[in-house]
Design a protein around this motif. Structure first.
Motif, PDB file in Angstrom:
ATOM      1  N   VAL A 167       1.657  -1.529  -8.142  1.00 25.44           N
ATOM      2  CA  VAL A 167       0.345  -1.612  -8.736  1.00 25.44           C
ATOM      3  C   VAL A 167      -0.610  -2.577  -8.545  1.00 25.44           C
ATOM      4  CG1 VAL A 167       0.092  -2.045 -11.281  1.00 25.44           C
ATOM      5  CG2 VAL A 167       2.063  -0.914 -10.799  1.00 25.44           C
ATOM      6  N   ASN A 168      -1.847  -2.208  -8.069  1.00 29.23           N
ATOM      7  CA  ASN A 168      -2.728  -3.006  -7.638  1.00 29.23           C
ATOM      8  C   ASN A 168      -2.335  -3.916  -6.498  1.00 29.23           C
ATOM      9  OD1 ASN A 168      -4.632  -1.893  -9.544  1.00 29.23           O
ATOM     10  ND2 ASN A 168      -4.002  -3.672 -10.806  1.00 29.23           N
ATOM     11  N   LEU A 207      -3.470   1.599  -3.371  1.00 29.75           N
ATOM     12  CA  LEU A 207      -2.773   0.475  -3.871  1.00 29.75           C
ATOM     13  C   LEU A 207      -2.026   0.281  -5.132  1.00 29.75           C
ATOM     14  CD1 LEU A 207      -5.533  -2.160  -3.456  1.00 29.75           C
ATOM     15  CD2 LEU A 207      -3.778  -1.612  -1.833  1.00 29.75           C
ATOM     16  N   THR A 208      -1.834   1.590  -5.592  1.00 29.00           N
ATOM     17  CA  THR A 208      -0.972   2.212  -6.885  1.00 29.00           C
ATOM     18  C   THR A 208      -0.381   3.376  -6.970  1.00 29.00           C
ATOM     19  OG1 THR A 208      -2.642   0.790  -8.216  1.00 29.00           O
ATOM     20  CG2 THR A 208      -1.063   2.080  -9.475  1.00 29.00           C
ATOM     21  N   SER A 259      -3.522   5.553  -6.448  1.00 29.81           N
ATOM     22  CA  SER A 259      -4.714   5.123  -5.367  1.00 29.81           C
ATOM     23  C   SER A 259      -3.645   4.755  -4.123  1.00 29.81           C
ATOM     24  CB  SER A 259      -5.638   4.240  -5.739  1.00 29.81           C
ATOM     25  OG  SER A 259      -4.776   2.803  -6.073  1.00 29.81           O
ATOM     26  N   ASP A 278      -3.070   4.191 -15.916  1.00 25.57           N
ATOM     27  CA  ASP A 278      -3.187   4.878 -14.458  1.00 25.57           C
ATOM     28  C   ASP A 278      -2.835   6.417 -14.555  1.00 25.57           C
ATOM     29  OD1 ASP A 278      -3.648   2.279 -13.321  1.00 25.57           O
ATOM     30  OD2 ASP A 278      -1.379   2.138 -12.885  1.00 25.57           O
ATOM     31  N   LYS A 319      -0.931   0.182 -19.099  1.00 21.59           N
ATOM     32  CA  LYS A 319      -1.452   0.158 -17.861  1.00 21.59           C
ATOM     33  C   LYS A 319      -0.853   1.358 -17.186  1.00 21.59           C
ATOM     34  CE  LYS A 319      -3.307  -1.319 -13.922  1.00 21.59           C
ATOM     35  NZ  LYS A 319      -4.488  -0.471 -13.659  1.00 21.59           N
ATOM     36  N   THR A 356       0.862  -1.250   0.174  1.00 22.55           N
ATOM     37  CA  THR A 356       0.139  -0.121  -0.066  1.00 22.55           C
ATOM     38  C   THR A 356       0.860   1.162  -0.089  1.00 22.55           C
ATOM     39  OG1 THR A 356      -0.023   0.204   2.465  1.00 22.55           O
ATOM     40  CG2 THR A 356      -1.764  -1.262   1.321  1.00 22.55           C
TER      41      THR A 356
END
Length: 170
Positions: free
Chosen positions: A26-27, A72-73, A70, A120, A116, A10
């Motif tokens: 990433v995610n 998570l990214t 985010s 993003d 990707k 995270t």
């Protein structure tokens, strides 16, 4: 009975310095970034030196600048340009308005990885992306809607009134 669960990485892990400098999140997964070659570093330097005239209005950040897409990214960009009034000088990833990101790629990165990352950046709201592919001598100029212009190193690109021809910077 022990269950095998994978760690979800995270933004907190990023802030606590738990990632290696060559990783992005990433995610929720750690992703290895491509290492940079000499030409890559030299081109970043030339671009930034040529962009000096815009520094009255914009802050130019370099060196795998963290961008918080985010929790998570978290992505890392070669060059990030933001309006001076938004610059916060924090020890955190950028989570506010970005005018332009410039990415320089050399070698055979997977198309899926690049697409990707573009996605993003669009999701984050970056107004413009310039992708420079050294091996293909190709430039992608992408607006905030995802419209892409494909240019060559012989074409001029305009960055806030500064016209650059990549061929002349290498």
């Amino acid at each position: 009975m022990k269950t095998n669960t994978k760690k979800i990485w995270t933004y907190k892990d990023f802030l606590e310095g738990k990632l290696k400098e060559w990783e992005e999140i990433v995610n929720g997964k750690r992703v290895k970034k491509m290492s940079a070659y000499e030409r890559h570093g030299a081109l970043i330097t030339e671009i930034v030196l040529n962009l000096y005239p815009i520094t009255k209005k914009f802050k130019i950040l370099v060196g795998e600048v963290g961008i918080k897409i985010s929790n998570l990214t978290i992505r890392a960009a070669d060059i990030v340009i933001i309006k001076k009034e938004f610059y916060r000088a924090k020890r955190e990833a950028i989570d506010y308005e970005i005018e332009l990101v410039i990415e320089i790629e050399e070698g055979q990165l997977k198309k899926r990885y690049i697409n990707k990352k573009i996605e993003d950046y669009l999701k984050f709201g970056i107004k413009r992306q310039i992708w420079i592919f050294l091996d293909k001598e190709e430039i992608w100029d992408i607006d905030n809607l995802g419209n892409k212009k494909v240019l060559s190193f012989n074409d001029e690109i305009d960055i806030f009134g500064v016209r650059l021809k990549i061929k002349n910077l290498l």
